[in-house]
Enzyme design. Structure first.
Site, PDB file in Angstrom:
ATOM      1  N   ARG A  23       1.056  -1.217   0.193  1.00 28.17           N
ATOM      2  CA  ARG A  23      -0.268   0.092   0.030  1.00 28.17           C
ATOM      3  C   ARG A  23       0.881   1.101   0.113  1.00 28.17           C
ATOM      4  O   ARG A  23       2.234   1.100   0.561  1.00 28.17           O
ATOM      5  CB  ARG A  23      -0.934   0.369   0.820  1.00 28.17           C
ATOM      6  CG  ARG A  23      -0.938  -0.804   2.674  1.00 28.17           C
ATOM      7  CD  ARG A  23       0.450  -0.255   3.311  1.00 28.17           C
ATOM      8  NE  ARG A  23       0.064   1.652   3.322  1.00 28.17           N
ATOM      9  CZ  ARG A  23       1.265   2.280   3.563  1.00 28.17           C
ATOM     10  NH1 ARG A  23       2.031   2.038   3.452  1.00 28.17           N
ATOM     11  NH2 ARG A  23       0.712   3.421   3.816  1.00 28.17           N
ATOM     12  N   ASP A  57      -2.125  10.826  -1.366  1.00 33.10           N
ATOM     13  CA  ASP A  57      -2.565   9.903  -2.936  1.00 33.10           C
ATOM     14  C   ASP A  57      -2.650  10.274  -4.386  1.00 33.10           C
ATOM     15  O   ASP A  57      -2.446   9.467  -5.304  1.00 33.10           O
ATOM     16  CB  ASP A  57      -3.574   8.952  -2.535  1.00 33.10           C
ATOM     17  CG  ASP A  57      -3.721   8.273  -0.888  1.00 33.10           C
ATOM     18  OD1 ASP A  57      -3.455   8.500  -0.114  1.00 33.10           O
ATOM     19  OD2 ASP A  57      -3.218   6.957  -2.085  1.00 33.10           O
ATOM     20  N   LYS A  97      -5.256   9.678   3.241  1.00 31.87           N
ATOM     21  CA  LYS A  97      -5.898   8.928   4.083  1.00 31.87           C
ATOM     22  C   LYS A  97      -6.985   9.982   4.756  1.00 31.87           C
ATOM     23  O   LYS A  97      -6.192  10.869   5.518  1.00 31.87           O
ATOM     24  CB  LYS A  97      -4.418   8.078   4.971  1.00 31.87           C
ATOM     25  CG  LYS A  97      -4.827   6.984   6.146  1.00 31.87           C
ATOM     26  CD  LYS A  97      -5.992   5.993   5.603  1.00 31.87           C
ATOM     27  CE  LYS A  97      -5.402   6.022   5.124  1.00 31.87           C
ATOM     28  NZ  LYS A  97      -6.199   4.472   3.291  1.00 31.87           N
ATOM     29  N   GLN A 119      -2.705   2.561   9.768  1.00 37.99           N
ATOM     30  CA  GLN A 119      -0.585   2.401   9.026  1.00 37.99           C
ATOM     31  C   GLN A 119      -0.240   3.376  10.371  1.00 37.99           C
ATOM     32  O   GLN A 119       0.904   3.263  10.011  1.00 37.99           O
ATOM     33  CB  GLN A 119      -1.203   3.159   7.793  1.00 37.99           C
ATOM     34  CG  GLN A 119      -2.060   2.619   6.632  1.00 37.99           C
ATOM     35  CD  GLN A 119      -3.254   2.292   7.111  1.00 37.99           C
ATOM     36  OE1 GLN A 119      -4.184   2.899   7.623  1.00 37.99           O
ATOM     37  NE2 GLN A 119      -3.891   2.135   5.824  1.00 37.99           N
TER      38      GLN A 119
HETATM   39  O1  MRU Z   1      -4.255   3.275   2.078  1.00 40.56           O
HETATM   40  P1  MRU Z   1      -3.110   3.433   2.286  1.00 40.56           P
HETATM   41  O2  MRU Z   1      -2.138   2.549   3.560  1.00 40.56           O
HETATM   42  O3  MRU Z   1      -3.004   3.281   1.059  1.00 40.56           O
HETATM   43  O4  MRU Z   1      -3.114   4.846   1.810  1.00 40.56           O
HETATM   44  C1  MRU Z   1      -1.699   5.447   1.675  1.00 40.56           C
HETATM   45  C2  MRU Z   1      -1.618   7.314   2.630  1.00 40.56           C
HETATM   46  O5  MRU Z   1      -2.688   8.111   2.677  1.00 40.56           O
HETATM   47  C3  MRU Z   1      -0.826   7.702   1.862  1.00 40.56           C
HETATM   48  O6  MRU Z   1      -0.249   8.566   2.771  1.00 40.56           O
HETATM   49  C4  MRU Z   1      -0.400   7.499   0.621  1.00 40.56           C
HETATM   50  O7  MRU Z   1      -0.435   7.346   0.184  1.00 40.56           O
HETATM   51  C5  MRU Z   1       1.072   8.084   0.435  1.00 40.56           C
HETATM   52  S1  MRU Z   1       2.133   7.108   0.414  1.00 40.56           S
HETATM   53  C6  MRU Z   1       3.913   7.988   0.756  1.00 40.56           C
END
Ligand code: MRU
Length: 378
Positions: free
Chosen positions: A50, A258, A269, A217
């Site tokens: 992820r 993202d 997130k 996370q």
């Molecule tokens: O659901 P996830 O764990 O994939 O979400 C990840 C995030 O929101 C991170 O902050 C984002 O992808 C940046 S990673 C460098």
């Protein structure tokens, strides 16, 4: 630093992708060997891998896994397969633009390569040996592009870390949300790269990691990788961060992204927006750190960003235990959108972007080409 430093988040073994199964951290460091498309999609969907940049690097390599698994006997059959994988892998998670971008970039670059046509039309293109050469050449091109994406991401992380350290020079107690570190990228991370750079320079840094319910996370992954690196980290319940910020206990906030729209609105997130609102109210800096590959210039504003809705079960349960009454429903958006007006600066591998982001983003993308950005390709 040991486990997090010596075990890459993802690695091409030669005929498979080895990843850390992030669902098992921090209790145990388990590696998964991904050698078919169903396992790759499953790993993406259940967040074994992820973080937007890591998803991009992984998704690109998963195309090679898919080709090896299907073993198409002609270039036409391989093209049909890639058309299917473009969606099967590229759409496995909808908000992280790097996944869609990396899958598209890898397929498009391989299919457009002049060497491929050379191989396909070589000697007798209708023969079995001509077809085999074409498919072998396609595999080589896909792998080359996929590995390049990972290598570029590692370089982007290093530059973001360098710039992040400069931006956060005066900050010691810094909050972050979710995990935007080495576990989320093919390098040292985005937001967390700034912490690694500060620590490497001998600067004091104390990280407040928001736990990031429902999948934790922050509590599981950010705390694990920072503690492993010897960086002072405290896990903070999601609901507690705003009052710590309002109480003057936080110098700055930095998060990953993202998908960043053309106007700077940023999906990250779920819970990121609350940090940004609290930071704005307290008058401290709220920074987004992301490679230019996370910018989607085809989406004008945050209104156009698709927010992944995940299973209510993730809200109902923690650690295998049901938390909520059987009759209660749950809502589980995985991301929220922080409006550009709440973002102090966006730290990218192409520089530190300042408002108005419509202009600074367009300029950064123009300078980042042709190394690769999501601009206009989605
Ligand atoms: O659901 P996830 O764990 O994939 O979400 C990840 C995030 O929101 C991170 O902050 C984002 O992808 C940046 S990673 C460098």
């Amino acid at each position: 630093m040991d486990a997090a430093a010596i075990t890459p988040t993802l690695r091409w073994t030669g005929d498979s992708i080895e990843i850390i199964d992030q669902t098992r951290l921090p209790a145990e460091l388990v590696l998964l060997d991904v050698r078919d498309v169903a396992s790759a999609v499953d790993a993406i969907e259940r967040l074994a891998i992820r973080g937007a940049p890591a998803l991009g690097a992984f998704g690109a390599l998963a195309l090679v896994v898919g080709l090896d698994e299907a073993q198409p006997d002609s270039l036409d059959a391989a093209r049909e397969l890639l058309a299917r994988l473009r969606h099967e892998i590229g759409d496995a998670r909808p908000t992280a633009v790097n996944l869609r971008w990396a899958v598209d970039r890898t397929i498009d670059a391989a299919l457009a390569a002049p060497e491929l046509f050379g191989a396909g039309t070589n000697v007798d293109s209708d023969s079995d040996s001509g077809n085999a050469r074409s498919v072998d050449e396609l595999r080589r091109l896909l792998l080359e592009e996929a590995l390049a994406i990972g290598a570029e991401d590692a370089r982007a992380c290093a530059e973001i870390g360098r710039l992040g350290r400069e931006v956060l020079a005066e900050a010691t107690v810094i909050a972050t949300h979710c995990n935007a570190g080495r576990l989320a990228t093919a390098g040292t991370g985005t937001a967390l790269a700034a912490f690694y750079a500060k620590a490497a320079a001998g600067e004091p840094v104390r990280v407040l990691a928001a736990e990031s319910r429902p999948l934790l996370q922050g509590a599981r992954l950010t705390a694990w990788e920072l503690a492993d690196a010897g960086i002072d980290v405290s896990v903070v319940p999601d609901g507690a961060m705003a009052s710590l910020i309002a109480g003057g206990e936080v110098d700055a906030v930095i998060v990953g992204a993202d998908r960043i729209a053309a106007n700077g609105d940023t999906a990250n997130k779920v819970g990121t927006l609350a940090h940004a609102l609290a930071a704005a109210d307290a008058g401290i800096g709220f920074y987004v750190a992301a490679p230019t590959t996370t910018i989607d210039a085809a989406v004008p504003s945050g209104d156009g960003i698709v927010i992944e809705q995940r299973s209510p079960d993730e809200v109902h349960h923690a650690g295998g235990q049901r938390l909520t009454p059987e009759d209660a429903k749950a809502v589980n958006p995985a991301f929220d959108v922080t409006p550009a007006r709440l973002i102090t600066a966006i730290i990218t591998d192409a520089g530190v972007l300042q408002p108005p982001y419509g202009e600074s983003i367009a300029q950064a993308l123009a300078e980042a080409e042709p190394a690769g950005s999501a601009a206009g390709r989605c």
